[in-house]
Structures are given as C-alpha cells and as structure tokens.
Design an enzyme around this catalytic site. Structure first.
Site, PDB file in Angstrom:
ATOM      1  N   GLY A  33       0.850  -1.187   0.000  1.00 24.97           N
ATOM      2  CA  GLY A  33       0.000   0.000   0.000  1.00 24.97           C
ATOM      3  C   GLY A  33       0.884   1.235   0.000  1.00 24.97           C
ATOM      4  O   GLY A  33       1.980   1.219   0.566  1.00 24.97           O
ATOM      5  N   GLY A  38       0.234   4.914   4.088  1.00 22.25           N
ATOM      6  CA  GLY A  38       1.217   3.904   3.694  1.00 22.25           C
ATOM      7  C   GLY A  38       2.576   4.524   3.406  1.00 22.25           C
ATOM      8  O   GLY A  38       3.629   3.966   3.772  1.00 22.25           O
ATOM      9  N   LYS A 240     -14.630   4.058  16.679  1.00 23.09           N
ATOM     10  CA  LYS A 240     -14.496   5.498  16.947  1.00 23.09           C
ATOM     11  C   LYS A 240     -15.189   6.341  15.892  1.00 23.09           C
ATOM     12  O   LYS A 240     -15.605   7.465  16.167  1.00 23.09           O
ATOM     13  CB  LYS A 240     -13.024   5.884  17.007  1.00 23.09           C
ATOM     14  CG  LYS A 240     -12.313   5.550  15.709  1.00 23.09           C
ATOM     15  CD  LYS A 240     -11.129   6.370  15.367  1.00 23.09           C
ATOM     16  CE  LYS A 240     -10.845   6.173  13.884  1.00 23.09           C
ATOM     17  NZ  LYS A 240      -9.623   6.792  13.416  1.00 23.09           N
ATOM     18  N   LYS A 333     -13.796   8.892   1.587  1.00 23.12           N
ATOM     19  CA  LYS A 333     -15.025   8.231   2.001  1.00 23.12           C
ATOM     20  C   LYS A 333     -15.203   8.300   3.513  1.00 23.12           C
ATOM     21  O   LYS A 333     -14.245   8.204   4.274  1.00 23.12           O
ATOM     22  CB  LYS A 333     -15.011   6.764   1.554  1.00 23.12           C
ATOM     23  CG  LYS A 333     -15.177   6.613   0.049  1.00 23.12           C
ATOM     24  CD  LYS A 333     -16.600   6.961  -0.371  1.00 23.12           C
ATOM     25  CE  LYS A 333     -16.715   7.058  -1.890  1.00 23.12           C
ATOM     26  NZ  LYS A 333     -18.008   7.620  -2.311  1.00 23.12           N
TER      27      LYS A 333
END
Lengths: 388, 388
Positions: A33, A38, A240, A333
């Site tokens: 990633g 990353g 969370k 998102k």
C-alpha cells in the site's frame, strides 16, 4: 533486541553481511500500500531499517500503479524523486524505499531472482484501503514465505451480522500467517512532518514479534506501545468513527464543549462495551492507549466523519450524508455511517439496541428516522444494563 | 427510592407533612456557596426537591454578601428576582431557592427558630472557592447536625509534600461527617441553559447516601453516576488542570490535533498513575467516568488553563503565567500552574520525577527552566517504570 530466532529458515541462516552484523537472517520488510498513510509508514520504517542491524536496509513499497498527468508512471517518479508525489508530496521517504508496481502486475509476484519481491519478505505491512484486502490476500496465497509476519494498519473492518470481520483475521485466515495490528491517533500528514504522536500495536500471543514491530515503527516523534489485545485495538480503529459522527452532530447543533465531551465519553463506553461483548479477551486498559482515547479525541476534533456530521446537523438533516460527503470530502469516504449501520444490525439481531443508545441513535439519525437533535435527547437514557 | 432511614433522629421522626408524604423526616438541603457553579447546583437541586417527596422543597443557598452597584444587597436581589444577578444572570434558580447572607454574618449561624438555618440542614453541598474552606469548616463546627451528609463540588484541592490534601477529607475531619464529591465535565453556563452533560459522584462506603446525592442532582440533561472512589474522583478534578496546561502549550506551538491527543492521553495516564500511587483504592474505571476522560477533554478544549498556556507558548515563554493570567482571565485564577508545582514537589520528594515526564515538564516550563517546546520533546521519553 536480539534478532527473532523463530523466523530463521534453514537455507537462509547465512545471509548477506554487508554491515558486519552476525550471520543471521535479517528481516526484509515490504509495505503493501502506498497511499497517504502507507507512504508515511514506509518513511518511518525506512529510517529504522537503516539504523537496525537486524533488518535489511531496503524497504519495498507495493504501489498501485498510476499514470500521472505528466505521462510518467507513479512508481518511476517515486523511485526517481524519493517522494510519493501523488499521496505525500514534499516528503522524502528515504532512499532505501523502493516502489514496486501494483498488484495487477502479475509478473511482479512471479519474480524469482534477487531479493526484490514480496516472496522474500519476512515482514509484511498491510496498509491498503480495506475493500481491496480480500483480493490482495487471494493474490498472495502461495507467493509468500510460510512464516512471514504481518501487521495491519488498515482501519475500517466491517461488522457483519455474525460479528466483526477483523482485517487481521482475514489476513491470518487467508494466508495462514500471524497478524498484528497498529492503530492510534495517526493523522498521516502530521506524522510526515515529524510532529509528536503515538500508536498502539495489538498482538495475539507472540510478544517478541510485537516488540519487533514496535522497534520497526518507533522513533523519537512516534512512540509505539504493544498490548496483547489485537481485537480491542482493531475495534477501536473502527468504532471510533461512529462516535465521531455523534461528536460532529453536537458541533453542528452548537451544544458546546461540555456536551461534546459527554457524548465522546458515552461513545468510548459503548466502544468498550461492544468490544467486550464481541470478544471476552478485550481489555479495558486498551482503551487508555493511543488506539483508544487518543484516536477518539483526534477523530472527534478534526476528522472527516465529524466534519460531514456537523454539516448534516447544520442542515437539519435535510441534505443526506451521501450528498454532503461528495461535496465536502473530494472523493474521500466516510466510514462512520456504514459502520453505524453494520453495528446497528448486530445490536438489533441480538436484542442489544437499548444497551447502546449512542450507537443506535447515530444510525437512526443517519438514515433519517430521527432528527439530528436526537443525539442528545436519546443519549440521556442510560443503558438498561450496566456496561461499565 | 425510600427515604434514607439512617438519617432519622428521634425527636424529628414526625416531620411536617404538607404534601402528604409519610411522616418521616425529609431531607433539608443547604448549598454553601453561590458563585457561578454554586448557583447552577442550587438550580439543579431545587428542581428536584420540588418533585421528590423525601426532600423539603426549600433549598437554602449560603451567599457571601455583597453590595451591588445599585446599592442593593446581593441576597435581597436574589430573593426578589430569583436570579443570581452577579454570578449567573438571566437564569431563574427556582422560587424555592432562598439566599441567606454570608459566613461573616454570625447571627445567621445562631438563628434558632424556624427551619432556615444550616443547623437544620441534613444535606450540605459545599461549592465555595477552595481557599475559603478551612475557615468555613471552622465556623461550622458545633453548628451542624452530627449526622449531616456532605458533598463537595470544589475542584482545586492542594497537593502537599506529604500527599494530596483532599477537600472531602478536610470537611470530614474538621466536621466529623461523611463527605462525598461530585466532579465532571461541568461548564456551569452550559448546564445553566440545560445543555446535556454528565457528572460523577464519588463515595467512600455508604452507597445509599451516594444514591441520594445522585437523585438530588440528576435531571434529563444532567446525568449523574456514583462510583466508590472518592479520592480518584476528587484527584481527577485537580490533576486535569496540569494536563490542560500541556494541551494549551501544544495549541500555542501549533502542533496539531494528533500531538494534542497524544499529550492528553499521556496526561490521563499520569493522572491515573499518580492517583493510584497516592491511594491504592483508586480504580482505573473512574478515569472512564465523566470526572475523568470527559472533564479532561472539556478542560483541554476550552478551559482557562489551556487558554493561558496557549498564550504562554505563543510568546515563547517570555511573558509569565502571572502576567498572562491577569491579562486574559479578568480576575479568575489558574489552578494548573500551582497544582503542577505542588505535584512536582511530591514527585521530587519521593524520587518519582522520571516516572511522570509530562507533569514534571509542565512545571519546569511554567517556572522557565525549560522552553515551551519541551512539552513535546520531553514527553517523548517514556516513564522508566511501567505505570499503565
């Protein structure tokens, strides 16, 4: 710290010895990633592998290949400039970070010669968007060493009707390897410029392996602590986001710091209670770690879930989360809305809705069954059984 | 809930029965203190005594008498307008709140007839500035019922070399009575306008008494929970102010939310560790209550300690805390700086400085021995023994 003896393989005991370390196999790290987080993880790791004799200097970073507007391939630019110009511009990753092309490049997986492919890695760091993990694991089956150690930095596990579907379990189950997790109050761009931060490594049984991950990630500005509670640490990183929705609603309603702190506390209580009901091994102390209270604070002060929920409340719920997400997040998102929906399904299925008034109310607000103001009205009702 | 039988006295079993309750003595509540928070407490209590049969309707509020610019006495104006025009203007306290003049009015303490004096109170709520408590207790000796129950809402106990000097202990020791505490994320002006909030009652042994305090303070917008940990609850209310100084420094240095959350978490860890070293009875779970994590969040997001520390860091420590306090707080006082000094003395005396890098560093910054930037440099060093 001694090299991890349990990772030795017969034919590789005599490894390269270019820096004068003992002739014991050095760990090879591959980061799978190369997004914002990353890239920062690769930078942290790469500064340590240079210093630590028990690691190969080179850190391989698996990059989903893209062609940049300039016409150049992203991997080429990363390797030439030592920067991830798309996801972490302006930050040098370290010259020992080597970008490799994406998963779809099947040839890459089949490379044999040299030490450049994932097949030679002894430590795998997973830090891709969670929706790609299933496919990535399928591609890796049979391509990795059997005793490779893994760690997941991926937040956003799904909570299915039968219970949470941990990313660490997905990796363990599909690849037959041990998998730790690393979570915490980690805003990538702040760590990239070396602002002080902390993180938590969750491990299942092998403490030595966890300590090796701690060693690999730690720096003076990035303090890492290991706790034996992989599920607790990973659940914190997901749950969370529901609380951040609640905190954003309170902000949008302009209820003040007092109410917001109360809602965050109730949220932390429900995170703890839900995690413990799901996994009896989950420890209270985990919620005092960076992955718990600190990540919750960061997320409720500045994260994207908070931001969109604030806008939702300011619009009295008349504009949907989808609409506001598209407008405010430029393609990023939200996790909180879908996680709230998933958790609601579990609670409903098990008859636990009344025990989790905050989680329940967040979902009902998100789908329009309750107005945003319900976040404080409904939280007034204490859970019917004592969860603390 | 049944009336508290243990509070009955022989000659008072048959009490007034104007509202048809059983002929059992009703509790009489006196609030000692009438500042911003004291007035809000009186309002909360007064709305409940009207509803609950086991309490006398009237709530006495002991007011330090002042002559207002209009020439009227504060007590008279409170009783005429039902508002504390000086410390909580615009909020009706409830018609059953009766203001009585200040402690210096010795005649008041000696009043005998009727039910208006502190001598008839069965429940005393202490909510004065902490520096007045010693003198107030001395004045009350011999003037109160021997079995009166007390609760302290006073934040700001001192930490002397020999250990914390709890306000609840001062009250208990000087007056020979039981004393609970009530602490939490309680910004008085937000609760005054009935925004949702929570609080924690800490009690020593008698759970029924604690439940009676919970009953007296609770409302749909003010949720109160009792925990058997009076020292833990009270220490939270004091130690959080040191952490708020640290949080303010991070704000002034513009280190971002990530670092701030990490510093708050480390602060919470040191609050817990210090409290447990001082009192082995202190429970981890207390720090998950409103008095712990929620009050810490509120104080680090918006309190006065945070505000002055932010200014201190922005000025690179060149203007003292005293100077900035005078300029920014209009007569209100910082607790954090003095508490940090007191705690430092205890840590130094016991050889514990290295175990508490955050508490230690805050004090050293406040006195100018370290620059404000040390708050993140020094916090990088983990405590030498495991405190978690």
């Amino acid at each position: 710290m001694a090299p991890a003896q349990e990772q030795l393989e017969g034919e590789q005991i005599v490894a390269s010895n270019e820096d004068g370390a003992n002739c014991i196999e050095k760990s090879r790290v591959t980061v799978i990633g190369s997004g914002n987080w990353g890239s920062v993880a690769a930078k942290l790791i790469a500064s340590n592998t240079l210093k630590l004799d028990s690691f190969h200097d080179e850190v391989r970073m698996w990059v989903y290949e893209e062609v940049l507007p300039s016409g150049n391939k992203l991997t080429n630019v990363i390797n030439e400039t030592n920067e991830n110009v798309k996801y972490l511009p302006g930050i040098k990753l370290g010259k020992n970070v080597v970008a490799d092309p994406d998963l779809e490049n099947a040839d890459f997986l089949d490379l044999v010669g040299g030490d450049i492919a994932v097949k030679d890695a002894t430590m795998l760091v997973f830090v891709t968007p969670h929706q790609f993990m299933d496919a990535i694991c399928k591609r890796l089956v049979g391509k990795i060493k059997p005793d490779v150690e893994a760690i997941s930095l991926i937040k956003g596990m799904e909570v299915k009707m039968e219970g949470p579907c941990m990313i660490s379990s997905l990796i363990s189950d599909q690849l037959g390897i041990n998998c730790c997790v690393l979570m915490g109050a980690n805003i990538a761009n702040e760590i990239a410029v070396e602002k002080f931060s902390e993180a938590t490594v969750g491990f299942r049984e092998n403490k030595e392996v966890a300590e090796r991950w701690v060693l690999l990630f730690s720096s003076p500005y990035f303090q890492v602590t290991a706790v034996q509670d992989v599920e607790g640490v990973e659940l914190c990183g997901t749950l969370k986001n529901i609380v951040a929705i609640a905190a954003g609603l309170v902000d949008g309603l302009e209820m003040g710091n007092n109410t917001k702190a109360a809602i965050m506390r109730i949220g932390l209580r429900e995170m703890r209670a839900f995690s413990k009901l799901m996994f009896s091994s989950v420890r209270d102390s985990t919620f005092f770690e960076s992955c718990g209270v600190a990540d919750l604070i960061t997320t409720c002060m500045g994260g994207r879930n908070r931001k969109v929920a604030e806008a939702f409340a300011k619009n009295q719920g008349k504009r949907s989360f989808d609409e506001l997400e598209a407008e405010l997040l430029q393609g990023q998102k939200l996790q909180g809305v879908s996680t709230a929906k998933e958790v609601y399904a579990v609670l409903s299925n098990r008859g636990w809705l009344e025990m989790f008034p905050l989680f329940t109310t967040v979902h009902e607000i998100c789908v329009g069954r309750l107005p945003p103001t319900a976040i404080v009205e409904y939280s007034e009702h204490k859970p019917k059984c004592c969860l603390a």
